[in-house]
Design an enzyme around this catalytic site. Structure first.
Site, mmCIF file in Angstrom:
data_model
loop_
_atom_site.group_PDB
_atom_site.id
_atom_site.type_symbol
_atom_site.label_atom_id
_atom_site.label_comp_id
_atom_site.label_asym_id
_atom_site.label_seq_id
_atom_site.Cartn_x
_atom_site.Cartn_y
_atom_site.Cartn_z
ATOM 1 N N HIS A 161 36.864 51.841 41.639
ATOM 2 C CA HIS A 161 37.698 52.588 40.487
ATOM 3 C C HIS A 161 37.297 53.957 40.277
ATOM 4 O O HIS A 161 37.975 54.601 39.561
ATOM 5 C CB HIS A 161 37.464 51.634 39.062
ATOM 6 C CG HIS A 161 37.861 50.380 39.062
ATOM 7 N ND1 HIS A 161 39.320 50.028 39.162
ATOM 8 C CD2 HIS A 161 37.522 49.238 38.827
ATOM 9 C CE1 HIS A 161 39.525 48.867 39.293
ATOM 10 N NE2 HIS A 161 38.574 48.150 39.013
ATOM 11 N N ASP A 196 39.751 42.880 45.953
ATOM 12 C CA ASP A 196 39.276 42.791 44.522
ATOM 13 C C ASP A 196 40.588 42.656 43.659
ATOM 14 O O ASP A 196 41.694 42.812 43.963
ATOM 15 C CB ASP A 196 38.606 44.234 43.897
ATOM 16 C CG ASP A 196 37.877 43.763 42.636
ATOM 17 O OD1 ASP A 196 36.811 43.810 42.613
ATOM 18 O OD2 ASP A 196 38.823 43.855 41.484
ATOM 19 N N HIS A 198 41.326 43.565 40.948
ATOM 20 C CA HIS A 198 41.838 44.777 40.270
ATOM 21 C C HIS A 198 42.216 45.854 41.271
ATOM 22 O O HIS A 198 41.453 45.815 42.280
ATOM 23 C CB HIS A 198 40.799 45.267 39.138
ATOM 24 C CG HIS A 198 40.503 44.389 38.169
ATOM 25 N ND1 HIS A 198 39.036 43.766 38.392
ATOM 26 C CD2 HIS A 198 40.900 44.162 37.123
ATOM 27 C CE1 HIS A 198 38.833 42.983 37.383
ATOM 28 N NE2 HIS A 198 39.908 43.044 36.641
ATOM 29 N N ASP A 285 36.687 38.497 42.057
ATOM 30 C CA ASP A 285 36.945 38.150 40.775
ATOM 31 C C ASP A 285 38.378 37.664 40.909
ATOM 32 O O ASP A 285 39.095 37.179 39.800
ATOM 33 C CB ASP A 285 36.953 39.210 39.926
ATOM 34 C CG ASP A 285 37.247 40.653 40.735
ATOM 35 O OD1 ASP A 285 37.658 40.667 41.661
ATOM 36 O OD2 ASP A 285 37.246 41.593 39.795
HETATM 37 ZN ZN LIG Z 1 37.806 43.758 40.029
#
Ligand SMILES: [Zn+2]
Length: 343
Positions: A161, A196, A198, A285
């Site tokens: 991120h 991931d 996200h 995740d």
């Molecule tokens: Zn994540």
């Protein structure tokens, strides 16, 4: 498979984050990596090695020097201002539209300028852990560049991120991007596959206008999921980078059949790019039991994920990202690596 690990990450132990309007215990805790380490040892995947110390040059190929200087000194500066409080440094005000963006001066101004959320506290050991996570990613990249079929960077805090000059989403320095750039500088043609839950907004932003590193990401649709402001299918790269950025946003409750379809398509793009070394942003995740995410990938599915990545036939650097179900995180992570090794 060699794994790179350092206990330095234990010093980065944030107490709480702010989610859904209230303070809550953070899920990005040291125990995550310790669980994976135990499972690796149990399954005898290969040696657990200390990372080599790389200089700052590799970081500065990706991150702005002002940003790195800020991260290095943020916690001491915060403590200087709030000397009678032991809370971690978290922004509470941002230079949104109509306000002036000012990256210097008071620590509150700096935090709001450099951080995009309230989930990414800077504590006493944050910088040293983030810095060591980069060494871990680079050591794994170097091992694979030198001829290993694959290596695992058990890095924490995660990185995908964080962009060149903005951090957030539990990430400070972009480990996988720094490793990809290092490989590029050795004359390789790297691609990054981000699995991931996200979207890897930081990695996307870093390579968005470049044609020499491909970024393919499979993630929860940002229409409902973090990071909300990036990760849509129409983001395909710009300028020289056009068509070198591929997003696969997927709906809530995505299970293996739909997920594996996106994975096949992402790996086809990786092959078509002429990739000679693959970096995998390995977030777990997507697991059906993850406390903060909404996909339905099972423990068994992670074996298949590893097999499919293995069948791409590329030297591969796995870099640890998210995954918050402490009980199953070790097995799920190692399943991907074992699936890969079975091919
Ligand atoms: Zn994540």
């Amino acid at each position: 498979m060699k794994t790179f690990y350092a206990a330095t990450h234990l010093e980065h132990s944030p107490k709480e984050e702010f989610e859904q309007g209230r303070a809550a215990p953070t899920v990005e805790i040291p125990e995550r990596v310790e669980q994976v380490k135990r499972r690796l040892e149990e399954r005898k995947i290969g040696p657990l090695l200390k990372p080599k110390a790389f200089g700052d040059e590799a970081i500065l190929r990706i991150h702005d020097s002002d940003f790195v200087r800020f991260l290095t000194g943020a916690y001491p500066k915060w403590r200087e201002k709030y000397w009678n409080d032991d809370a971690d440094a978290v922004p509470s005000v941002w230079p949104a539209r109509g306000l002036r963006e000012m990256r210097d001066g008071d620590i509150e101004k700096q935090l709001g300028s450099y951080c995009f959320d309230t989930a990414t506290p800077i504590g006493k050991g944050t910088w040293s852990a983030a810095r060591e996570a980069v060494n871990i990613a680079l050591s794994a990249a170097e091992a694979v560049h030198s001829g290993e079929r694959a290596a695992f960077a058990l890095a924490r805090p995660p990185g995908h991120h964080a962009s060149g000059d903005v951090y957030g989403g539990y990430c400070y320095l972009n480990n996988v991007a720094i490793a990809a750039q290092w490989l590029r500088d050795q004359g390789r043609r790297p691609a990054i596959l981000d699995v991931d839950y996200h979207h890897g907004n930081g990695t996307q932003a870093i390579f968005y206008r470049r044609d020499d590193v491909l970024f393919a990401s499979i993630h929860a649709d940002p229409a409902f999921a973090y990071p909300h402001y990036l990760g849509y299918a129409d983001e395909k790269g710009e300028g020289a980078g056009e068509e070198k950025n591929i997003n696969f946003p997927l709906p809530r409750k995505t299970a293996w059949p739909e997920y594996s379809h996106a994975l096949d398509r992402a790996l086809k793009a990786v092959k078509d790019f002429g990739t000679d070394i693959l970096l995998v942003s390995l977030g777990l995740d997507t697991f059906e039991g993850d406390p903060i995410c909404r996909f339905k990938i099972t423990t068994e599915d992670y074996l298949r994920m590893g097999e499919i990545i293995g069948r791409a036939g590329l030297p591969s650097v796995f870099v640890f990202e998210g995954g918050y179900n402490i009980e199953h995180l070790g097995v799920n992570t190692v399943n991907v690596l074992e699936g890969f090794l079975e091919v």
